[in-house]
Structures are given as C-alpha cells and as structure tokens.
Design an enzyme around this catalytic site. Structure first.
Site, PDB file in Angstrom:
ATOM      1  N   GLY A  39      12.661  -5.160   1.846  1.00  0.00           N
ATOM      2  CA  GLY A  39      13.586  -3.492   1.518  1.00  0.00           C
ATOM      3  C   GLY A  39      13.561  -2.892   0.517  1.00  0.00           C
ATOM      4  N   GLY A  40      14.655  -2.766  -0.045  1.00  0.00           N
ATOM      5  CA  GLY A  40      13.927  -1.120  -0.884  1.00  0.00           C
ATOM      6  C   GLY A  40      13.084  -1.936  -2.207  1.00  0.00           C
ATOM      7  N   GLY A  76     -14.249  22.630  11.091  1.00  0.00           N
ATOM      8  CA  GLY A  76     -13.562  22.728   9.887  1.00  0.00           C
ATOM      9  C   GLY A  76     -13.396  21.635   9.234  1.00  0.00           C
ATOM     10  CB  ALA A  77     -14.361  18.096  10.154  1.00  0.00           C
TER      11      ALA A  77
END
Length: 517
Positions: A172-173, A407-408
């Site tokens: 959970g949290g 772009g890489a």
C-alpha cells in the site's frame, strides 16, 4: 549523586524489554527462515560497537483510541546512527516481530527524526522496510505519519543518498517511501512490494492474480522497474548496501570516494581491440568493454534485470568514481525504448546530483520503432534522456564505439548535450540513419537499374558509410574530439577525467527545470 539500585534496575529492565523486541520465539522463527531480526540487520550494517540508538524507550500512544495501553517495544522500529567502513550513516529498521512492524505516529516520528538527522549531518540514510502497513487503530494519524515520512524523503532527495531495503512486506502506501529513495534492494524470498494485493485486485476488478505476479522481487526488478537490486537474503542485502556506499559521497556537497593515485598509469589495453566485432550488425556484450575500462574490472551494475538494452552502473577509472551508461547491442540491438530511456535518465540525474562523472558508451541504431512505443509516449520518455544529460554539469565523456544514428546519437550525450570529450573508434558510424536505410532513400534509381540489387546495395552502403558516416567527418567538423584505437580508450578517459576534476559550470538561476515526466 549516585544512582540508586532501584533506578538502575528499572533502566536495565526497560532496556531488556526494548532490546528483546518481539521476544525469543519470534526471533527463532525468523532464524528458522534464514532471516535476520530488525536489530541484527543493523548490527550487520554497522561496524561493531558504533551503533547509537535513537528512541529506544519510545512508547505506543493509545490515549486517543479508548484502547488498553500495551507495551510495543520501540514502537516497532529501531533507529539510530553508526559507522559503515569508517563513514557515519543513519538508519532505521522496522521490526515485524513487534506488532507486525506496523506504522503509527510514534513509529513514524522515530523514522522522521532519523531522516532529519541525516539531512542535518549530511550522511546517507538506510531504511530496512519490513512492515504490515499502517496501524489501523490509529486511523488518520497513521496516514498523516506516512505523509510526514514521504515529505522528508522528498526534502532529502538530492541532498544525501537514500537507500531502501525491502526485507519483508511493503504494501500500500508504505511502498511509496522506497519509491522516493535513490536505490531499492529487495530480498528474493519473504519480501513483497505492491499497492493492491491479489485479494483487492480480484475484488475490485475481477482479475485473478498471485503475489508472484505483482509483488515479487523478480517482477519488481524485471517488469515494473521499481527496484535496483535483488538480494538472495538479508546478509546479501547488507553487502549490497556496503558496495553501493563505496561509490557514493555522503552528501551532495562532497566528492565521491575517489582513490586517486599521485601518478596516473598510462597503458594501452590490446584486449579492447578485439572485443567489438567488425560486422556492425554483430552483437557484443558492452559489459565486457566496461569491465576492461573499470579499475580491476570492478563494476557494480544497477537495474540489471530491467530494460537490459541499456547498461548502467558504477566503477572507477584511474581511481575516479564514474557512472557508466552504455547501449547493450545484445538486447534489441541496443535501441533506446521507453524503459531504457527512463532507466538511463534517472541514473544520469543521480550521478549529477552527487558529483559523479559520467562515461557514456555508444552503439545505438536509434529509438525503437513501433506503434506500441509511439502510443505509449516514446517522445516524452526519450526527451528525459536529453533533459538529463543537458542539465548535468559533472564531467561527461562519451565514447562512440560503433553506430550512433539519428536522435539517439544526440540522446547518448553528444557534444551538443554538453559532453566535455567525445571520443570515437575507427569503427564508429555517426549519421542521421543507418547505411541500408539511407541507401534505399538516396539511391533508389541506382538500385532499380542494377542487375544485382543486393550487391549494388552493399556497395552503396559502404560508400555511404565512408562519405557520410565516417568518424573522421565528425572529427573534421569538431563534433568528435578525437578518433582513437579501442586499446587507447581507458588511458584517454583517465587522462580526461583527471583534467576535468576542477570543472565548474553554472546555469541560469531557477527553482528547477520541468523534466518531461
């Protein structure tokens, strides 16, 4: 004034209760599963005799809930400071043998006190997470307590290294505190990490699942990417903490623990000449290159199971601690996808925060093409790499081994992203796209007229490589600092690092940039 025997006896009684935790039977049950108790984890972490405990006599607060007061030793968590390999470190260890290690107000207050101390003293913080979650009977107070821990995790982010060890339930949290820290280690057995368990998922969605599918160390490491290391047991987890700390500074104002010798040894390594195949499409293991570059082959890989098409981790070159980022041609040909971009970007930002120089090894055919990647946001995720490298001010050295396309090429720390040195091997190819793709676009007429189209395509591809993708072309335009033989790489990087240790670079004043999350 002398302390009376009654007072001394009362002190010892209280200490004995606190030190016993959940009692001998629960401790024996842990040992039967080859697990350490909370206190034993801290004893293994710190050098003998150096642990100073905070809040040994902390008591569970029941005044608001109409409950009978009961003793919860240490309120289920052990906190304090000690020394690890001669360096001060703060730590907390949740005790599952005491009320399931559940978190309430006093429990959280002890953790927060330890986090505050780490920030003020400028020391790393280590957290052993082993808890059943929020203490239900404390209601919103327990939720508020979690919020106070999370707030401090964020305040300490970028100030001191934060390392989490998941050694039991983290549900959970509670899972968000480790997620906010820099590195997370999870034991292979007995540890679980999840937001909603199988029963909740089944009740809400109707989906049948198991803990192995959503909360195991293997899933968190290889699929979710929430953890950085899998430990075989508690002792291995502590050993990983020690190894990780050996590469990290105590805080963001200090340099990493370099081991710089007065005289730098300069020597070629002929083995590097033979590690990369001549065929640009043939895969090779980039980790073998890293191990030749790192002092004594000492390389600590981070997130080895996740996004294996990129390799990250720590090592030293010429005694200087560095962070390695390398394309892995053995997985997806080393292409950058969403997960690889996220993995590399966060590591680059961590290294920059803690003054760790970056060494980037490039063999990348581009960003991974595909409908799935485009629809999931490869543009946004790939931009994280651009943002991370461009905003980093530590020394940055890039080595282009083979392919560096499109772009890489830029995303893998080209000169335009602030690289201080860009070295290329003679086998490097730097271009907008690969030779085969470019030939199909640029030489359609020549191909259509050729009798043997395959032979003609191969011939044109070689011409393209020589004319448009040669490392000497990039070097001639000053996009590459030097073209070197692979055997010279370690010495070239070591010399460059030594010369860049005094690097200072300022940026426009601002709160922070807005990274494309």
């Amino acid at each position: 004034m002398a302390i009376s025997k009654a007072l001394a006896d009362e002190l010892e009684r209280r200490r004995a209760v606190a030190l016993a935790g959940g009692g001998e039977k629960k401790a024996e049950a842990r040992h039967a599963e080859a697990r350490m108790t909370a206190r034993e984890r801290l004893e293994a972490l710190f050098s003998p005799g150096t642990f100073q405990e905070f809040g040994l006599h902390a008591r569970h607060n029941t005044r608001h809930f109409g409950m009978e007061s009961r003793e919860i030793p240490g309120d289920g968590v052990i906190t304090g400071t000690g020394f690890v390999d001669g360096r001060p470190v703060a730590a907390f260890s949740q005790d599952f043998t005491v009320s399931g290690g559940s978190l309430g107000e006093i429990h959280a207050k002890k953790i927060c006190h330890t986090l505050d101390h780490a920030g003020k003293a400028g020391v790393p913080i280590i957290g052993f997470n082993d808890s059943g979650g929020a203490r239900i009977q404390e209601g919103v107070g327990a939720l508020s307590a979690y919020g106070q821990v999370f707030y401090r995790n964020v305040q300490l982010s970028g100030v001191v290294p934060q390392i989490s060890v998941i050694a039991g339930p983290c549900a959970g949290g509670a899972a968000y505190s480790p997620a906010l820290t820099d590195f997370t280690i999870m034991t292979r057995e007995h540890a679980q990490m999840f937001i909603c368990g199988p029963e909740v998922i089944r009740a809400v969605t109707g989906q049948a699942t198991s803990m192995d599918e959503i909360g195991s160390a293997e899933v968190q490491a290889s699929v979710a990417g929430n953890i950085h290391f899998i430990a075989e047991d508690d002792a291995h987890a502590v050993a990983l903490v020690h190894r990780l700390l050996s590469f990290l500074p105590s805080n963001n104002m200090m340099d990493p623990p370099h081991r710089i010798e007065p005289e730098l040894a300069i020597a070629d390594d002929p083995v590097l000449d033979d590690l990369v195949p001549e065929d640009p499409k043939a895969p090779f293991d980039c980790r073998k290159v890293i191990e030749r570059l790192a002092d004594e082959g000492d390389f600590l890989e981070v997130m080895a199971e996740f996004a294996a098409n990129i390799v990250i981790g720590f090592g030293r070159i010429g005694g200087i601690v560095v962070g390695f980022v390398a394309n892995q041609p053995m997985v997806k040909a080393g292409a950058l996808d969403i997960d690889a971009s996220d993995k590399a970007a966060r590591f680059v930002r961590f290294c920059n925060i803690f003054n760790i120089p970056l060494v980037t090894l490039v063999d990348v055919p581009g960003f991974l093409p595909g409908v799935h990647e485009e629809r999931r946001g490869i543009i946004r995720h790939g931009a994280k790499m651009l943002f991370s490298y461009a905003s980093s001010t530590v020394p940055k050295i890039t080595v282009i081994m083979r392919k560096a396309y499109g772009g890489a090429y830029i995303a893998m720390c080209s000169q335009d992203m602030g690289a201080d040195r860009v070295l290329a091997w003679p086998s490097a190819e730097i271009a907008v796209m690969g030779a085969e793709g470019a030939v199909n676009i640029l030489y359609r007429k020549e191909l259509s007229e050729a009798e043997d189209k395959r032979a003609k395509a191969k011939e044109l591809a070689e011409e393209y490589r020589a004319e448009f993708a040669s490392p000497y072309l990039s070097a001639g335009m000053l996009f590459v600092s030097d073209v070197i033989q692979p055997r010279q790489t370690r010495s070239a990087i070591a010399l460059a690092l030594r010369g860049l240790m005094s690097k200072r670079e300022t940026r426009p004043p601002k709160k922070h940039g807005n990274i494309p999350l």
